[in-house]
Write an enzyme that holds these catalytic residues in place. Structure first.
Site, PDB file in Angstrom:
ATOM      1  N   GLY A   1     -23.262   2.747   2.373  1.00  0.00           N
ATOM      2  CA  GLY A   1     -22.613   3.134   3.632  1.00  0.00           C
ATOM      3  C   GLY A   1     -22.911   4.575   3.973  1.00  0.00           C
ATOM      4  N   ALA A   2     -24.132   4.997   3.642  1.00  0.00           N
ATOM      5  CA  ALA A   2     -24.466   6.433   3.663  1.00  0.00           C
ATOM      6  C   ALA A   2     -24.564   7.032   5.054  1.00  0.00           C
ATOM      7  CB  ALA A   2     -25.784   6.658   2.918  1.00  0.00           C
TER       8      ALA A   2
ATOM      9  N   SER B   1      -8.508   2.118  -0.056  1.00  0.00           N
ATOM     10  CA  SER B   1      -7.754   2.535   1.124  1.00  0.00           C
ATOM     11  C   SER B   1      -6.271   2.451   0.817  1.00  0.00           C
ATOM     12  CB  SER B   1      -8.076   1.618   2.312  1.00  0.00           C
ATOM     13  OG  SER B   1      -7.143   1.801   3.360  1.00  0.00           O
TER      14      SER B   1
ATOM     15  N   ASN C   1      -0.908  -3.462   4.278  1.00  0.00           N
ATOM     16  CA  ASN C   1      -0.595  -2.854   5.569  1.00  0.00           C
ATOM     17  C   ASN C   1      -0.431  -3.934   6.634  1.00  0.00           C
ATOM     18  OD1 ASN C   1      -0.110  -0.759   7.352  1.00  0.00           O
ATOM     19  ND2 ASN C   1      -2.269  -0.445   7.833  1.00  0.00           N
TER      20      ASN C   1
ATOM     21  N   TYR D   1      -8.358  -6.870   5.364  1.00  0.00           N
ATOM     22  CA  TYR D   1      -8.746  -5.540   4.888  1.00  0.00           C
ATOM     23  C   TYR D   1      -7.923  -5.132   3.669  1.00  0.00           C
ATOM     24  CZ  TYR D   1     -10.020  -0.571   5.180  1.00  0.00           C
ATOM     25  OH  TYR D   1     -10.481   0.689   4.902  1.00  0.00           O
ATOM     26  N   SER D   2      -6.622  -5.388   3.713  1.00  0.00           N
ATOM     27  CA  SER D   2      -5.743  -5.024   2.603  1.00  0.00           C
ATOM     28  C   SER D   2      -6.101  -5.795   1.343  1.00  0.00           C
ATOM     29  CB  SER D   2      -4.278  -5.278   2.972  1.00  0.00           C
ATOM     30  OG  SER D   2      -3.854  -4.413   3.997  1.00  0.00           O
TER      31      SER D   2
ATOM     32  N   ALA E   1      -9.018  -7.131   0.598  1.00  0.00           N
ATOM     33  CA  ALA E   1     -10.319  -6.676   0.114  1.00  0.00           C
ATOM     34  C   ALA E   1     -10.199  -5.370  -0.666  1.00  0.00           C
ATOM     35  CB  ALA E   1     -11.278  -6.499   1.294  1.00  0.00           C
TER      36      ALA E   1
ATOM     37  N   VAL F   1      -6.739   4.857  -9.791  1.00  0.00           N
ATOM     38  CA  VAL F   1      -6.907   5.018  -8.354  1.00  0.00           C
ATOM     39  C   VAL F   1      -6.281   6.346  -7.928  1.00  0.00           C
ATOM     40  CG1 VAL F   1      -6.418   4.069  -6.071  1.00  0.00           C
ATOM     41  CG2 VAL F   1      -6.838   2.526  -8.005  1.00  0.00           C
TER      42      VAL F   1
END
Length: 244
Positions: free
Chosen positions: A8-9, A141, A147, A153-154, A156, A235
């Protein structure tokens, strides 16, 4: 000098990571966006760029074959590939009730979780074959805590954090460290694209620091993990004190 792979550079965070580590390291930059990669290459001449869809196993295998030919070893992998996605399980639209799309569910998990597994497995193999004291840094995240409106997304990002803990234990005998950073809400293009001004202002008001994070603070956290050899399997929350 370290040989660092950044996925993701060419994104808003990835390009800042490149900027920070460019001077004293050998950087291998991977992204799916060829145009943005070329822009990055024009700015930082010495980096090596590779376009790849890391959610596709055949593409990852092909990329890794080329990387193993060109380079004998790698020191650090920064798993920065990601896509922010928000959608409630169900919402009312002008056409009636609309449920969360399975297609988007799968896409979000592929980009944010499966890509981490696919590419990391290849780099871990390289670490082990070369007896490298490698480091893997995963970008999670604050949404990993769960969330509202971010089911896919959460899930993952929660998976990324679990992989971090498991891999740290499994790979310790190979002298490989695995750690993770869980950013809160940062002042990036992706944040402003995915959230309204009202949502951003609300998050700022809920955050004890009363502001969004800046990318330099995230990069300093990455540097901390690289330099602190006792930080492993954990984390690092970087959220300004925000609880969701």
């Amino acid at each position: 000098m370290k040989r660092i792979i950044i996925t993701g550079a060419s994104g808003s965070i990835g390009s800042e990571i490149v900027k920070y580590f460019y001077k004293n390291n050998d950087l291998i930059c991977i992204d799916i966006n060829k145009k943005n990669l070329n822009i990055l290459k024009n700015k930082y001449k010495k980096i090596k760029i590779y376009q790849c869809d890391l959610t596709n196993q055949k593409n990852v295998d092909r990329l890794m074959k080329n990387l193993n030919i060109e380079y004998k070893y790698f020191d650090i992998l920064i798993n920065n590939t990601g896509m922010i996605y928000s959608h409630p399980m169900i919402k009312l639209s002008p056409k009636g009730l609309k449920t969360h799309s399975y297609t988007n569910w799968k896409k979000v998990l592929d980009i944010n979780l499966n890509s981490v597994f696919l590419f990391s497995s290849k780099i871990i193999e390289n670490f082990c074959n070369n007896r490298t004291k490698g480091i893997i840094i995963n970008i999670s995240s604050i949404s990993a805590k769960g969330n509202i409106g971010q089911s896919a997304y959460s899930v993952a990002k929660s998976g990324v954090e679990i992989l971090t803990k498991i891999w740290a234990q499994e790979l310790s005998s190979f002298n490989i460290r695995v750690a993770c950073i869980a950013p809160g809400f940062f002042n990036t293009k992706s944040t402003h694209n995915s959230l309204s001004k009202f949502q951003i202002d609300h998050l700022k008001s809920k955050t004890p620091s009363k502001r969004l994070g800046v990318t330099k603070e995230l990069i300093l956290a990455i540097n901390f993990i690289i330099k602190n050899k006792f930080f492993n399997g954990k984390v690092l929350s970087l959220d300004g004190g925000l609880e969701i």
